[in-house]
Enzyme design. Sequence first.
Site, mmCIF file in Angstrom:
data_model
loop_
_atom_site.group_PDB
_atom_site.id
_atom_site.type_symbol
_atom_site.label_atom_id
_atom_site.label_comp_id
_atom_site.label_asym_id
_atom_site.label_seq_id
_atom_site.Cartn_x
_atom_site.Cartn_y
_atom_site.Cartn_z
ATOM 1 N N TYR A 1 18.477 31.057 -18.057
ATOM 2 C CA TYR A 1 19.577 31.024 -18.552
ATOM 3 C C TYR A 1 19.719 30.180 -19.993
ATOM 4 O O TYR A 1 20.617 29.933 -20.217
ATOM 5 C CB TYR A 1 20.630 30.608 -17.599
ATOM 6 C CG TYR A 1 21.175 31.485 -16.615
ATOM 7 C CD1 TYR A 1 21.473 32.871 -16.892
ATOM 8 C CD2 TYR A 1 21.087 31.281 -14.736
ATOM 9 C CE1 TYR A 1 22.081 33.539 -15.743
ATOM 10 C CE2 TYR A 1 21.543 32.080 -14.284
ATOM 11 C CZ TYR A 1 22.067 33.382 -14.663
ATOM 12 O OH TYR A 1 22.302 34.082 -13.572
ATOM 13 N N PHE B 1 30.178 26.721 -18.646
ATOM 14 C CA PHE B 1 29.719 27.105 -17.301
ATOM 15 C C PHE B 1 28.482 27.000 -16.936
ATOM 16 O O PHE B 1 28.132 27.050 -15.728
ATOM 17 C CB PHE B 1 30.446 28.430 -17.014
ATOM 18 C CG PHE B 1 29.783 29.655 -18.058
ATOM 19 C CD1 PHE B 1 28.379 30.049 -17.567
ATOM 20 C CD2 PHE B 1 30.505 29.988 -18.983
ATOM 21 C CE1 PHE B 1 28.036 30.916 -18.321
ATOM 22 C CE2 PHE B 1 29.733 30.994 -19.939
ATOM 23 C CZ PHE B 1 28.498 31.480 -19.444
ATOM 24 N N ARG C 1 23.133 47.965 -15.430
ATOM 25 C CA ARG C 1 24.307 47.051 -15.780
ATOM 26 C C ARG C 1 25.583 47.899 -15.511
ATOM 27 O O ARG C 1 26.553 47.214 -15.102
ATOM 28 C CB ARG C 1 24.207 46.589 -17.264
ATOM 29 C CG ARG C 1 23.031 45.404 -17.208
ATOM 30 C CD ARG C 1 23.024 44.725 -18.590
ATOM 31 N NE ARG C 1 24.076 44.110 -19.227
ATOM 32 C CZ ARG C 1 24.349 42.921 -19.082
ATOM 33 N NH1 ARG C 1 23.616 42.141 -18.294
ATOM 34 N NH2 ARG C 1 25.523 42.493 -19.460
ATOM 35 N N THR D 1 30.777 41.403 -15.891
ATOM 36 C CA THR D 1 30.545 39.909 -15.596
ATOM 37 C C THR D 1 31.409 39.128 -15.007
ATOM 38 O O THR D 1 31.655 38.559 -13.873
ATOM 39 C CB THR D 1 30.121 39.035 -16.941
ATOM 40 O OG1 THR D 1 28.879 39.841 -17.647
ATOM 41 C CG2 THR D 1 29.701 37.700 -16.574
ATOM 42 N N ARG E 1 29.615 44.521 -8.284
ATOM 43 C CA ARG E 1 30.449 43.520 -8.486
ATOM 44 C C ARG E 1 31.865 44.009 -8.192
ATOM 45 O O ARG E 1 32.671 43.307 -7.490
ATOM 46 C CB ARG E 1 30.415 42.915 -9.882
ATOM 47 C CG ARG E 1 29.048 42.232 -10.129
ATOM 48 C CD ARG E 1 28.844 41.564 -11.648
ATOM 49 N NE ARG E 1 27.793 41.003 -11.908
ATOM 50 C CZ ARG E 1 27.266 40.592 -13.071
ATOM 51 N NH1 ARG E 1 27.767 41.197 -14.230
ATOM 52 N NH2 ARG E 1 26.245 39.773 -13.241
ATOM 53 N N ASN F 1 28.975 36.595 -8.734
ATOM 54 C CA ASN F 1 29.076 38.005 -8.914
ATOM 55 C C ASN F 1 27.766 38.620 -8.343
ATOM 56 O O ASN F 1 27.521 39.783 -8.903
ATOM 57 C CB ASN F 1 29.237 38.101 -10.363
ATOM 58 C CG ASN F 1 28.420 37.686 -11.246
ATOM 59 O OD1 ASN F 1 27.232 37.225 -10.977
ATOM 60 N ND2 ASN F 1 28.892 37.564 -12.697
ATOM 61 N N HIS G 1 22.228 39.370 -10.977
ATOM 62 C CA HIS G 1 21.746 39.514 -12.293
ATOM 63 C C HIS G 1 21.104 40.786 -12.715
ATOM 64 O O HIS G 1 20.335 41.215 -11.993
ATOM 65 C CB HIS G 1 20.977 38.256 -12.430
ATOM 66 C CG HIS G 1 20.230 38.387 -13.853
ATOM 67 N ND1 HIS G 1 20.812 37.724 -14.933
ATOM 68 C CD2 HIS G 1 19.145 38.769 -14.325
ATOM 69 C CE1 HIS G 1 20.108 38.041 -16.176
ATOM 70 N NE2 HIS G 1 18.971 38.632 -15.827
ATOM 71 N N GLU H 1 12.570 37.680 -18.734
ATOM 72 C CA GLU H 1 12.972 37.462 -17.180
ATOM 73 C C GLU H 1 11.788 37.693 -16.235
ATOM 74 O O GLU H 1 11.599 37.045 -15.178
ATOM 75 C CB GLU H 1 14.238 38.109 -17.054
ATOM 76 C CG GLU H 1 15.284 37.452 -17.913
ATOM 77 C CD GLU H 1 16.539 37.981 -18.007
ATOM 78 O OE1 GLU H 1 16.727 39.222 -17.281
ATOM 79 O OE2 GLU H 1 17.569 37.754 -18.638
HETATM 80 P P1 IDP Z 1 25.722 38.980 -17.009
HETATM 81 O O1 IDP Z 1 25.183 38.328 -15.692
HETATM 82 O O2 IDP Z 1 26.751 40.012 -16.698
HETATM 83 O O3 IDP Z 1 24.569 39.301 -18.056
HETATM 84 P P2 IDP Z 1 26.386 36.525 -18.790
HETATM 85 O O4 IDP Z 1 27.220 36.282 -19.709
HETATM 86 O O5 IDP Z 1 24.898 36.832 -19.097
HETATM 87 O O6 IDP Z 1 26.643 37.746 -17.719
HETATM 88 O O7 IDP Z 1 26.378 35.556 -17.788
HETATM 89 C C1 IDP Z 1 25.523 34.879 -17.034
HETATM 90 C C2 IDP Z 1 26.274 34.424 -15.743
HETATM 91 O O8 IDP Z 1 26.875 33.349 -16.019
HETATM 92 C C3 IDP Z 1 27.232 35.689 -15.349
HETATM 93 O O9 IDP Z 1 26.686 36.568 -14.267
HETATM 94 C C4 IDP Z 1 28.057 34.345 -14.272
HETATM 95 O O10 IDP Z 1 27.190 34.244 -13.042
HETATM 96 C C5 IDP Z 1 27.963 33.295 -15.125
HETATM 97 N N1 IDP Z 1 29.084 33.533 -16.087
HETATM 98 C C6 IDP Z 1 29.382 34.199 -17.060
HETATM 99 N N2 IDP Z 1 30.517 33.896 -17.749
HETATM 100 C C7 IDP Z 1 31.366 32.847 -16.826
HETATM 101 C C8 IDP Z 1 32.492 32.074 -17.084
HETATM 102 O O11 IDP Z 1 33.325 32.319 -18.013
HETATM 103 N N3 IDP Z 1 32.592 31.197 -16.003
HETATM 104 C C9 IDP Z 1 31.818 31.160 -15.228
HETATM 105 N N4 IDP Z 1 30.735 31.759 -14.943
HETATM 106 C C10 IDP Z 1 30.391 32.512 -15.686
HETATM 107 MG MG MG Z 2 23.370 38.215 -19.012
#
Ligand code: IDP
Ligand code: MG
Length: 147
Positions: A49, A57, A85, A91, A102, A112, A115, A126
């Site tokens: 991450y 977050f 995706r 997300t 999701r 959610n 990944h 990754e």
């Molecule tokens: P993704 O998993 O759909 O690629 P990313 O933006 O890469 O989304 O974010 C990684 C993970 O961080 C998300 O899957 C979710 O678990 C968490 N996340 C992302 N945005 C938020 C937020 O605004 N609040 C809380 N958790 C978040």
């Molecule tokens: Mg992501």
Amino acid sequence: MEQTFLMIKPDGVQRGLIGRIVSRLEDKGFTLVGCKFAQVTAQQAEFHYAEHVGKDFYPNLVKFITSGPVFAMVWEGDDIIALSRILIGKTNVKEAQPGTIRGDFAAHTPNNLIHGSDSMESSKREIGNFFEAQELVNYTKGLAPWI
Ligand code: IDP
Ligand code: MG
């Protein structure tokens, strides 16, 4: 062939959704080339991450992803990064459409469930964070021409 890193997060494991999520990926016609059930280390979580360091977050996200075992996978298929995706869904659970993983199973962000890599570059990084090259299996499915 394009590869992606997909990981069922601790909430998906705890809720007993490994089989149902894997089924959706198999149903789509993607090819599984590697998998492992593992506890993500703090070091792996921080590398995975890295792009989110500094966001509000981020601390919770690292806590969440290391809170229990995950099911880490490498899948293969044409355009699999974009296609997987779409299957996973947005997300933000409020935007995740029904029919997506999701959209059907997740009710809160960050819980959610799964990944998925968002680019070739992140997929490579990754995969390397969780798998050695020899842990991935190179094979062709007989059904491939029909997918
Ligand atoms: P993704 O998993 O759909 O690629 P990313 O933006 O890469 O989304 O974010 C990684 C993970 O961080 C998300 O899957 C979710 O678990 C968490 N996340 C992302 N945005 C938020 C937020 O605004 N609040 C809380 N958790 C978040
Ligand atoms: Mg992501």
